[in-house]
Design a protein around this motif. Structure first.
Motif, PDB file in Angstrom:
ATOM      1  N   GLU A  46       0.826  -1.211   0.000  1.00 26.80           N
ATOM      2  CA  GLU A  46       0.000   0.000   0.000  1.00 26.80           C
ATOM      3  C   GLU A  46       0.859   1.260   0.000  1.00 26.80           C
ATOM      4  OE1 GLU A  46      -2.878  -0.243   3.141  1.00 26.80           O
ATOM      5  OE2 GLU A  46      -4.109  -1.712   2.050  1.00 26.80           O
ATOM      6  N   ARG A  47       1.982   1.234   0.694  1.00 26.40           N
ATOM      7  CA  ARG A  47       2.892   2.390   0.639  1.00 26.40           C
ATOM      8  C   ARG A  47       3.431   2.577  -0.773  1.00 26.40           C
ATOM      9  NH1 ARG A  47       4.904   0.148   5.668  1.00 26.40           N
ATOM     10  NH2 ARG A  47       4.100   1.372   7.426  1.00 26.40           N
ATOM     11  N   ARG A  48       3.815   1.504  -1.407  1.00 30.37           N
ATOM     12  CA  ARG A  48       4.313   1.608  -2.780  1.00 30.37           C
ATOM     13  C   ARG A  48       3.214   2.076  -3.727  1.00 30.37           C
ATOM     14  NH1 ARG A  48       7.002  -3.844  -4.388  1.00 30.37           N
ATOM     15  NH2 ARG A  48       7.315  -2.676  -6.320  1.00 30.37           N
ATOM     16  N   LEU A  49       1.997   1.638  -3.476  1.00 34.03           N
ATOM     17  CA  LEU A  49       0.873   2.112  -4.281  1.00 34.03           C
ATOM     18  C   LEU A  49       0.720   3.627  -4.141  1.00 34.03           C
ATOM     19  CD1 LEU A  49      -1.784   1.731  -5.923  1.00 34.03           C
ATOM     20  CD2 LEU A  49      -2.922   1.278  -3.736  1.00 34.03           C
ATOM     21  N   MET A  50       0.767   4.116  -2.907  1.00 32.63           N
ATOM     22  CA  MET A  50       0.629   5.549  -2.671  1.00 32.63           C
ATOM     23  C   MET A  50       1.746   6.332  -3.346  1.00 32.63           C
ATOM     24  SD  MET A  50      -0.455   5.319   1.367  1.00 32.63           S
ATOM     25  CE  MET A  50      -0.389   7.085   1.644  1.00 32.63           C
ATOM     26  N   ILE A  51       2.970   5.837  -3.227  1.00 32.81           N
ATOM     27  CA  ILE A  51       4.108   6.523  -3.851  1.00 32.81           C
ATOM     28  C   ILE A  51       3.962   6.521  -5.369  1.00 32.81           C
ATOM     29  CG2 ILE A  51       6.600   6.397  -4.230  1.00 32.81           C
ATOM     30  CD1 ILE A  51       6.817   5.334  -1.338  1.00 32.81           C
ATOM     31  N   ASN A  52       3.469   5.417  -5.916  1.00 34.79           N
ATOM     32  CA  ASN A  52       3.325   5.333  -7.370  1.00 34.79           C
ATOM     33  C   ASN A  52       2.276   6.289  -7.925  1.00 34.79           C
ATOM     34  OD1 ASN A  52       5.269   3.387  -7.417  1.00 34.79           O
ATOM     35  ND2 ASN A  52       3.955   1.722  -8.083  1.00 34.79           N
ATOM     36  N   THR A 189      -6.677   5.866  -6.794  1.00 29.60           N
ATOM     37  CA  THR A 189      -6.553   4.468  -6.391  1.00 29.60           C
ATOM     38  C   THR A 189      -7.932   3.825  -6.339  1.00 29.60           C
ATOM     39  OG1 THR A 189      -6.688   5.012  -4.025  1.00 29.60           O
ATOM     40  CG2 THR A 189      -4.500   4.957  -5.014  1.00 29.60           C
ATOM     41  N   ASP A 190      -7.924   2.516  -6.087  1.00 28.78           N
ATOM     42  CA  ASP A 190      -9.171   1.786  -5.894  1.00 28.78           C
ATOM     43  C   ASP A 190      -8.955   0.777  -4.776  1.00 28.78           C
ATOM     44  OD1 ASP A 190     -11.805   1.199  -6.307  1.00 28.78           O
ATOM     45  OD2 ASP A 190     -11.589   0.818  -8.450  1.00 28.78           O
ATOM     46  N   GLY A 191     -10.059   0.269  -4.237  1.00 28.23           N
ATOM     47  CA  GLY A 191      -9.948  -0.716  -3.178  1.00 28.23           C
ATOM     48  C   GLY A 191      -9.855  -0.086  -1.802  1.00 28.23           C
ATOM     49  N   ASP A 192      -9.129  -0.752  -0.898  1.00 27.41           N
ATOM     50  CA  ASP A 192      -9.063  -0.310   0.500  1.00 27.41           C
ATOM     51  C   ASP A 192      -8.411   1.057   0.661  1.00 27.41           C
ATOM     52  OD1 ASP A 192     -10.268  -2.661   1.238  1.00 27.41           O
ATOM     53  OD2 ASP A 192      -8.389  -3.685   1.752  1.00 27.41           O
ATOM     54  N   VAL A 193      -7.352   1.298  -0.100  1.00 30.81           N
ATOM     55  CA  VAL A 193      -6.669   2.591   0.020  1.00 30.81           C
ATOM     56  C   VAL A 193      -7.604   3.723  -0.370  1.00 30.81           C
ATOM     57  CG1 VAL A 193      -4.777   4.012  -0.859  1.00 30.81           C
ATOM     58  CG2 VAL A 193      -4.383   1.603  -0.314  1.00 30.81           C
ATOM     59  N   ARG A 194      -8.358   3.526  -1.402  1.00 33.34           N
ATOM     60  CA  ARG A 194      -9.322   4.547  -1.820  1.00 33.34           C
ATOM     61  C   ARG A 194     -10.340   4.818  -0.722  1.00 33.34           C
ATOM     62  NH1 ARG A 194     -13.732   4.020  -6.780  1.00 33.34           N
ATOM     63  NH2 ARG A 194     -14.597   6.141  -6.586  1.00 33.34           N
ATOM     64  N   GLU A 195     -10.846   3.762  -0.105  1.00 34.11           N
ATOM     65  CA  GLU A 195     -11.848   3.926   0.945  1.00 34.11           C
ATOM     66  C   GLU A 195     -11.269   4.665   2.144  1.00 34.11           C
ATOM     67  OE1 GLU A 195     -15.114   3.263   0.891  1.00 34.11           O
ATOM     68  OE2 GLU A 195     -14.762   2.887  -1.232  1.00 34.11           O
ATOM     69  N   ARG A 196     -10.086   4.273   2.563  1.00 31.57           N
ATOM     70  CA  ARG A 196      -9.485   4.931   3.720  1.00 31.57           C
ATOM     71  C   ARG A 196      -9.126   6.385   3.418  1.00 31.57           C
ATOM     72  NH1 ARG A 196      -5.270   1.065   3.935  1.00 31.57           N
ATOM     73  NH2 ARG A 196      -6.309  -0.945   4.096  1.00 31.57           N
ATOM     74  N   ARG A 328      -6.587   4.806 -12.568  1.00 35.15           N
ATOM     75  CA  ARG A 328      -6.498   4.411 -11.171  1.00 35.15           C
ATOM     76  C   ARG A 328      -5.519   3.248 -11.008  1.00 35.15           C
ATOM     77  NH1 ARG A 328     -10.543   6.259  -7.703  1.00 35.15           N
ATOM     78  NH2 ARG A 328     -12.315   7.292  -8.727  1.00 35.15           N
ATOM     79  N   LEU A 329      -4.927   3.172  -9.816  1.00 38.31           N
ATOM     80  CA  LEU A 329      -4.029   2.075  -9.469  1.00 38.31           C
ATOM     81  C   LEU A 329      -4.616   1.284  -8.307  1.00 38.31           C
ATOM     82  CD1 LEU A 329      -0.590   3.949  -9.522  1.00 38.31           C
ATOM     83  CD2 LEU A 329      -1.571   2.545 -11.337  1.00 38.31           C
ATOM     84  N   THR A 330      -4.273   0.015  -8.233  1.00 37.29           N
ATOM     85  CA  THR A 330      -4.660  -0.837  -7.108  1.00 37.29           C
ATOM     86  C   THR A 330      -3.430  -1.573  -6.609  1.00 37.29           C
ATOM     87  OG1 THR A 330      -5.168  -2.777  -8.470  1.00 37.29           O
ATOM     88  CG2 THR A 330      -6.951  -1.181  -8.129  1.00 37.29           C
ATOM     89  N   VAL A 331      -3.555  -2.187  -5.454  1.00 34.74           N
ATOM     90  CA  VAL A 331      -2.446  -2.958  -4.896  1.00 34.74           C
ATOM     91  C   VAL A 331      -2.024  -4.061  -5.851  1.00 34.74           C
ATOM     92  CG1 VAL A 331      -1.800  -4.522  -3.023  1.00 34.74           C
ATOM     93  CG2 VAL A 331      -3.056  -2.433  -2.508  1.00 34.74           C
ATOM     94  N   GLU A 332      -2.986  -4.588  -6.611  1.00 29.25           N
ATOM     95  CA  GLU A 332      -2.672  -5.672  -7.550  1.00 29.25           C
ATOM     96  C   GLU A 332      -1.723  -5.218  -8.663  1.00 29.25           C
ATOM     97  OE1 GLU A 332      -5.708  -5.059  -6.309  1.00 29.25           O
ATOM     98  OE2 GLU A 332      -5.585  -6.814  -4.980  1.00 29.25           O
ATOM     99  N   HIS A 333      -1.650  -3.911  -8.905  1.00 27.62           N
ATOM    100  CA  HIS A 333      -0.731  -3.399  -9.921  1.00 27.62           C
ATOM    101  C   HIS A 333       0.714  -3.338  -9.419  1.00 27.62           C
ATOM    102  CE1 HIS A 333      -4.468  -1.378 -11.703  1.00 27.62           C
ATOM    103  NE2 HIS A 333      -4.017  -2.175 -12.645  1.00 27.62           N
ATOM    104  N   ILE A 334       0.924  -3.532  -8.134  1.00 25.01           N
ATOM    105  CA  ILE A 334       2.250  -3.363  -7.545  1.00 25.01           C
ATOM    106  C   ILE A 334       2.976  -4.708  -7.540  1.00 25.01           C
ATOM    107  CG2 ILE A 334       3.547  -2.572  -5.544  1.00 25.01           C
ATOM    108  CD1 ILE A 334       1.864  -0.417  -6.953  1.00 25.01           C
TER     109      ILE A 334
END
Length: 351
Positions: A46-52, A189-196, A328-334
């Motif tokens: 999730e950190r890498r997702l945010m940075i990306n 983003t999408d998924g949990d990161v988007r919700e939070r 949008r990016l998701t954790v699955e893209h990382i």
């Protein structure tokens, strides 16, 4: 309108671009300490997702700061000299934070080590938090005025810059960048990161509205030189109320646009409150103005032609970059980390 006034306005535009674009970068960096959840592997993804989400654009966003500083040096050399000598300590701290942040962005993924990445994350958080706070302190002092002598030199100390009004200004930029960054994450983003991120933005937007409202009214009543800047206060208030409403119904595009408008209105309030000064002094006779701090007409004319030719090209390129990386990016893209291990960096020697 003479060229010195034109360049005062252009510098305001450059700062607007920087604060709107780099603002969400700062927000994302600070949120690295808050949003990631789950086990260690999940938090790392999730950190890498945010940075990306900001990876393709953060360095381009910083160009606005370099351009604003260069334009100030060329168009208003005395303003630049007084500002950077008088605000030396806070600007030096900001510079160190930005350098640390750049190193963390570039080198975080080079070594496949949790310890390495943890230190890089701390550097990103520090390098985002410190400028987000101190830029507000600096601009609040420009609105309030500082202690200049008859030679336009700053004669106050470092702690003179930390008035309640200036510190509140720092909290305003800190919270609005946090909100701006959270909305950007929810939009990218999408998924949990988007919700939070969306839930965080809904909460932080209320705090931002209250702090920004108090500071803007204080600035307008106590320090503004013109009544028309009440219009900027009103626009900022409407925009921030819209941010609060839009984040609650999870309309990220509307919320991000409104957040950007609020930052634009804040810059209009700041520069409108200063004008015709570029650096107000407690004694008005010692203030630096657009006239007594500017370069020659020849210099300003050359700068204007350069800006007219090159600025559209820069805007087109940066707009193209945002368009290319719009999805949008998701954790699955990382993917899994492919950085070097310490064994690979320092191979063991055979006995």
């Amino acid at each position: 309108m003479d060229l010195s006034t034109v360049w005062f306005l252009l510098i305001a535009v450059l700062w607007t671009g920087y604060l709107v674009l780099e603002g969400f970068d700062f927000g994302v960096g600070m949120l690295l300490a808050i949003l990631p959840k789950g086990d260690k592997a999940r938090r790392e993804k999730e950190r890498r997702l945010m940075i990306n989400t900001v990876g393709p654009v953060w360095d381009g966003n910083e160009v606005w700061l370099l351009t604003a500083g260069g334009a100030t040096f060329a168009a208003f050399p005395e303003w630049y000299a007084t500002l950077f000598s008088g605000f030396y300590i806070p600007l030096f701290i900001i510079l160190v934070a930005l350098i640390v942040r750049v190193v963390a962005f570039e080198w975080r993924g080079k070594i496949d080590s949790p310890v390495w990445r943890a230190w890089a994350d701390r550097a990103l958080i520090f390098g985002s938090f410190v400028p987000a706070l101190l830029w507000g302190v600096a601009f609040a002092n420009l609105v309030r005025g500082v202690e200049l002598d008859a030679n336009h030199q700053y004669v106050g100390g470092f702690f003179a810059l930390l008035s309640p009004f200036a510190l509140l200004g720092g909290l305003v930029t800190l919270t609005i960048f946090l909100t701006h960054g959270a909305i950007f994450l929810a939009m990218k983003t999408d998924g949990d990161v988007r919700e939070r991120a969306g839930a965080f933005a809904a909460r932080s937007s209320v705090v931002t509205l209250v702090l920004a409202g108090v500071w803007a009214v204080w600035a307008q009543i106590s320090y503004a030189n013109s009544l028309w800047t009440w219009g900027a206060v009103a626009v900022a208030a409407v925009a921030l109320v819209l941010v609060v409403a839009a984040t609650r119904i999870r309309r990220e595009g509307i919320a991000f646009t409104a957040s950007a408008v609020a930052i634009v209105a804040a810059v209009v309030l700041i520069f409108g409150s200063m004008f015709p000064d570029v650096m107000p002094a407690f004694d008005a006779a010692n203030s630096l103005t657009v006239d007594n701090a500017s370069s020659t007409d020849y210099t300003l004319t050359v700068m204007t032609w350069v800006a007219v030719i090159l600025t559209p090209l820069v805007l087109l390129y940066q707009g193209w970059t945002y368009w290319v990386f719009r999805k949008r990016l998701t954790v699955e893209h990382i993917p899994d980390s492919i950085g070097l291990t310490f064994d690979k960096v320092l191979p063991k020697t055979r006995a």
